[in-house]
Design a protein around this motif. Structure first.
Motif, short mmCIF file in Angstrom:
data_model
loop_
_atom_site.label_atom_id
_atom_site.label_comp_id
_atom_site.label_asym_id
_atom_site.label_seq_id
_atom_site.Cartn_x
_atom_site.Cartn_y
_atom_site.Cartn_z
N THR A 96 1.30 14.90 -10.17
CA THR A 96 -0.09 15.01 -9.71
C THR A 96 -0.42 13.81 -8.85
OG1 THR A 96 -0.93 13.79 -11.61
CG2 THR A 96 -0.87 16.19 -11.82
N VAL A 97 -1.45 13.95 -8.06
CA VAL A 97 -2.11 12.80 -7.44
C VAL A 97 -3.58 12.91 -7.79
CG1 VAL A 97 -0.48 12.35 -5.57
CG2 VAL A 97 -2.29 14.03 -5.24
N PRO A 98 -4.28 11.76 -7.81
CA PRO A 98 -5.65 11.81 -8.32
C PRO A 98 -6.68 12.35 -7.34
CG PRO A 98 -4.78 9.53 -8.27
CD PRO A 98 -3.81 10.40 -7.57
N THR A 99 -6.25 12.93 -6.23
CA THR A 99 -7.26 13.42 -5.26
C THR A 99 -8.22 14.48 -5.81
OG1 THR A 99 -5.55 14.87 -4.35
CG2 THR A 99 -6.03 12.82 -3.16
N GLU A 151 0.87 -1.17 0.00
CA GLU A 151 0.00 0.00 0.00
C GLU A 151 0.90 1.22 0.00
OE1 GLU A 151 -3.94 0.69 2.35
OE2 GLU A 151 -2.30 1.45 3.57
N CYS A 152 0.66 2.12 -0.95
CA CYS A 152 1.44 3.36 -0.98
C CYS A 152 0.83 4.32 0.03
CB CYS A 152 1.44 3.97 -2.37
SG CYS A 152 2.30 5.56 -2.41
N ASN A 153 1.65 4.81 0.91
CA ASN A 153 1.21 5.73 1.97
C ASN A 153 1.58 7.18 1.66
OD1 ASN A 153 1.29 4.02 5.20
ND2 ASN A 153 0.24 3.53 3.31
N ALA A 154 1.89 7.47 0.39
CA ALA A 154 2.41 8.81 0.10
C ALA A 154 1.34 9.84 -0.17
CB ALA A 154 3.37 8.74 -1.08
N CYS A 155 0.10 9.43 -0.30
CA CYS A 155 -1.00 10.41 -0.42
C CYS A 155 -2.29 9.72 0.00
CB CYS A 155 -1.07 10.99 -1.84
SG CYS A 155 -2.15 10.12 -2.99
N PRO A 156 -3.37 10.45 0.17
CA PRO A 156 -4.59 9.86 0.72
C PRO A 156 -5.24 8.80 -0.18
CG PRO A 156 -4.71 12.28 0.70
CD PRO A 156 -3.49 11.90 -0.04
N VAL A 157 -4.80 8.68 -1.42
CA VAL A 157 -5.40 7.69 -2.32
C VAL A 157 -5.07 6.26 -1.85
CG1 VAL A 157 -5.47 6.86 -4.72
CG2 VAL A 157 -5.40 9.30 -4.25
N LEU A 158 -3.91 6.09 -1.26
CA LEU A 158 -3.48 4.80 -0.68
C LEU A 158 -3.59 3.64 -1.68
CD1 LEU A 158 -5.25 5.19 2.80
CD2 LEU A 158 -2.85 5.66 2.28
N CYS A 159 -2.94 3.80 -2.83
CA CYS A 159 -2.98 2.76 -3.86
C CYS A 159 -2.40 1.45 -3.31
CB CYS A 159 -2.10 3.16 -5.06
SG CYS A 159 -2.70 4.57 -5.95
N GLN A 160 -3.01 0.35 -3.72
CA GLN A 160 -2.45 -0.97 -3.40
C GLN A 160 -1.78 -1.45 -4.68
OE1 GLN A 160 -5.54 -3.33 -1.65
NE2 GLN A 160 -5.81 -1.87 0.01
N ILE A 161 -0.48 -1.59 -4.61
CA ILE A 161 0.31 -1.77 -5.84
C ILE A 161 0.90 -3.18 -5.90
CG2 ILE A 161 2.14 -0.75 -7.26
CD1 ILE A 161 1.92 1.79 -5.55
N SER A 162 0.61 -3.87 -7.01
CA SER A 162 1.17 -5.21 -7.21
C SER A 162 2.64 -5.11 -7.56
CB SER A 162 0.46 -5.92 -8.36
OG SER A 162 -0.91 -5.96 -8.11
N SER A 203 3.15 0.22 -10.95
CA SER A 203 3.23 1.51 -10.27
C SER A 203 1.82 1.94 -9.87
CB SER A 203 3.91 2.55 -11.16
OG SER A 203 3.28 2.60 -12.40
N GLY A 204 1.75 2.94 -8.98
CA GLY A 204 0.47 3.42 -8.48
C GLY A 204 -0.19 4.38 -9.46
N ALA A 205 -1.33 4.93 -9.03
CA ALA A 205 -2.16 5.73 -9.94
C ALA A 205 -1.43 6.95 -10.49
CB ALA A 205 -3.43 6.17 -9.22
N CYS A 206 -0.48 7.49 -9.75
CA CYS A 206 0.20 8.71 -10.22
C CYS A 206 1.48 8.40 -10.97
CB CYS A 206 0.52 9.61 -9.04
SG CYS A 206 1.73 8.89 -7.92
N ASP A 207 1.84 7.11 -11.07
CA ASP A 207 3.06 6.69 -11.77
C ASP A 207 4.33 7.16 -11.08
OD1 ASP A 207 1.99 5.18 -13.74
OD2 ASP A 207 1.79 6.84 -15.17
N ARG A 208 4.22 7.64 -9.85
CA ARG A 208 5.43 8.14 -9.18
C ARG A 208 5.99 7.13 -8.18
NH1 ARG A 208 4.99 12.52 -6.08
NH2 ARG A 208 2.94 11.81 -5.45
N TYR A 209 5.15 6.22 -7.75
CA TYR A 209 5.58 5.19 -6.79
C TYR A 209 5.34 3.82 -7.40
CZ TYR A 209 5.92 8.89 -3.37
OH TYR A 209 6.29 10.03 -2.70
N ALA A 210 6.20 2.87 -7.05
CA ALA A 210 6.05 1.54 -7.61
C ALA A 210 6.42 0.49 -6.56
CB ALA A 210 6.95 1.39 -8.84
S1 SF4 Z 1 -1.64 8.19 -6.21
FE1 SF4 Z 1 0.58 7.98 -6.17
S2 SF4 Z 1 1.20 8.89 -4.21
FE2 SF4 Z 1 -1.00 8.52 -4.09
S3 SF4 Z 1 -1.15 6.51 -3.14
FE3 SF4 Z 1 -1.21 6.18 -5.37
S4 SF4 Z 1 0.93 5.79 -5.93
FE4 SF4 Z 1 0.94 6.68 -3.87
#
Ligand code: SF4
Length: 543
Positions: A473-476, A38-49, A53-60
């Motif tokens: 960006t983040v998808p918030t 689980e990415c904890n870097a923004c409130p979206v909290l993507c669960q990444i296989s 990478s997560g929704a913003c393509d910045r974390y993997a």
């Molecule tokens: S949008 Fe990006 S920063 Fe936010 S939880 Fe997903 S991967 Fe992490």
């Protein structure tokens, strides 16, 4: 603290003990696949296989480890040719596993930076790629101890997540882009508005919290994408309700209705008369400088009167403001001088027969000299176009020479006075006060940031002075932008800084961020742009 020592009023004992913070929250969903992180870097909290990478393509998820996929950008005063531009954090790569280590390796054939610590006074860690520690009470990802002129310094570095942010765009053109307050659209969605025009420039205000979060989902998404592209120095296509179609890009000439703008006007019509009156004297009997704002008429203008010029008897359309200065001679547009006219004679109502004379020589020019025509009055006092004399052409060319190239300037404006401050200090108001007291310099990607007066930490920075691809960006939805706070170490301690997370520059260069949850694996080196002052050891740009 035991029951016996728990007393009121003793110095240093009134602050409540803070609870231990988990580096990573327990998964919200117990059924979450163990292979996911689980990415904890923004409130979206993507669960990444793994491998994704997560929704913003910045974390993997790299081999089960959450990583920030881009390198953190480090600035050096100078970089010699042949020096490595991308360097892995050796300590971090080992921790993150072989796969992550491989991902962080410098490109083949490129040497790794030797970490020459003699150069550490020349190194500045920027927020670009630095990662975000969320929620905000966690210390910022890089809290770097270094030295400037022998003084111990601390720089707190993060990628801030900004909902309250916008881009102020200055477009050097006198062409009509759209009415003030008109909506600016991107892909059909409203993403900003036309704001007050400035001298020689039209201004747009783009993005902002109301478009990001106050409208439809689509409006927020498109505004977010547009803002990221604009901040990252890419071209953006916009349309203005009741106005023009635009392509703008930081540092480039704007394209208005498919035509690249060339020149920024030398001044308004009245200013152009004032600047060039002495040169016109003797070469023309009347000069009209056509301008959507103030059209200047030489013989009526104070500049012509001081040269004792004879009245020409010209009668102008529009509203006379003061002698030789006319408002509203035509409608705004993309023709002569930012008006809608193609025929300059259309703004002349006529000639006073008792004053004008056959053979009167008339120059009509725009404020950039791009449009200019020469006329001579015939026996019936009708202007007849004629070939422009060489001496007059040279003056028109000089008007053009004095015009600066038309550019688009893009300034990021963001509010850092909120929860982001908790990553710097446990007592956020002390950070705000320390900035206002000129103890803390604020930069965005190492670029100087102007701090607005009044409450909060509202900063503004020119994106051209920031490293490429500084914005995410983040998808918030919200914009991710780099921000750094630099101060003396002693001041950092006084403002309640996270002293336990201060890492020496040596350690940062070897290992990267202090945290292990979504940290960058490598650093990329850039030379400090020559227009930027060195961020350390200087006060903020206070308004
Ligand atoms: S949008 Fe990006 S920063 Fe936010 S939880 Fe997903 S991967 Fe992490």
């Amino acid at each position: 603290m035991t029951e016996h020592t728990k007393t009121d009023g003793l110095p240093g004992m009134d602050a409540p003990e803070l609870p231990q913070v988990l580096e990573r929250a327990r998964p919200r969903n117990e059924r979450m696949n163990a292979a996911k992180v689980e990415c904890n870097a923004c409130p979206v909290l993507c669960q990444i296989s793994e491998g994704r990478s997560g929704a913003c393509d910045r974390y993997a998820n790299q081999a089960g480890v959450l990583v920030r996929v881009d390198p953190v950008v480090l600035l050096r005063k100078t970089i010699e040719d042949g020096e490595a531009k991308l360097v892995p954090f050796s300590g971090r790569a080992i921790e993150a596993g072989a796969e992550a280590a491989e991902a962080a390796e410098a490109p083949a054939g490129q040497p790794t930076w030797n970490g020459d610590l003699l150069l550490t006074e020349e190194v500045f860690v920027t927020g670009v790629g630095s990662s975000t520690t969320y929620p905000d009470y966690k210390p910022a990802p890089f809290i770097v101890g270094s030295q400037a002129d022998g003084v111990d310094m601390v720089t707190v570095v993060t990628e801030g997540i900004f909902s309250y942010c916008s881009f102020k765009v200055k477009i050097d053109t006198d062409r009509f882009l759209g009415p003030e307050q008109a909506n600016v659209r991107c892909k059909g969605e409203v993403v900003g508005h036309v704001t007050t025009a400035e001298y020689g420039s039209q201004m747009l205000s783009l993005g902002g919290v109301h478009h990001l979060t106050g409208g439809s989902k689509k409006e927020g998404r498109i505004a977010n994408e547009m803002m990221q592209a604009l901040g990252n120095k890419q071209a953006v296509e916009l349309t203005i309700d009741g106005g023009s179609q635009l392509v703008i890009q930081a540092g480039h000439a704007p394209i208005v209705n498919g035509v690249a703008e060339q020149r920024m006007r030398v001044g308004c019509g009245s200013a152009a008369i004032g600047i060039f009156a002495r040169q016109f004297f003797g070469q023309a009997d009347e000069v009209v400088v056509v301008d959507d704002h103030i059209t200047g008429v030489l013989t009526e203008h104070q500049a012509g009167r001081c040269l004792d010029m004879k009245s020409s008897g010209i009668k102008m359309r529009g509203r006379k403001s003061t002698p030789g200065r006319y408002f509203q001679v035509a409608n705004p547009g993309t023709g002569w001088g930012g008006t809608d006219i193609a025929d300059p004679l259309s703004i002349i109502e006529g000639w006073d027969e008792a004053v004008a004379w056959p053979g009167l020589r008339l120059l009509m020019t725009s404020t950039t000299g791009e449009h200019a025509s020469w006329y001579v009055l015939d026996e019936s006092l009708v202007p007849v176009e004629a070939e422009m004399p060489e001496a007059v052409r040279r003056i028109v060319e000089r008007i053009g020479e004095n015009c600066e190239p038309s550019l688009t300037s893009v300034l990021f404006l963001g509010g850092a006075g909120g929860s982001l401050r908790a990553g710097v200090t446990e007592n956020p108001v002390l950070l705000t006060r320390s900035i206002k007291n000129a103890l803390v310099n604020v930069t965005c990607g190492g670029a100087p940031a102007y701090v607005w007066p009044g409450g909060g930490i509202t900063v503004m920075a020119d994106v051209l002075r920031m490293p490429d691809n500084s914005f995410g960006t983040v998808p918030t939805p919200a914009i991710v932008a780099p921000i750094e706070f630099s101060m003396r170490r002693s001041d950092y301690e006084l403002l309640g800084g996270h002293m336990g997370e201060v890492r020496s520059l040596r350690e940062v260069l070897e290992r990267g961020a202090w945290h292990n949850d979504g940290a960058p694996l490598s650093a990329s080196w850039l030379a400090l742009p020559s227009a930027n002052p060195w961020p350390l050891g200087r006060p903020p740009l206070l308004g």
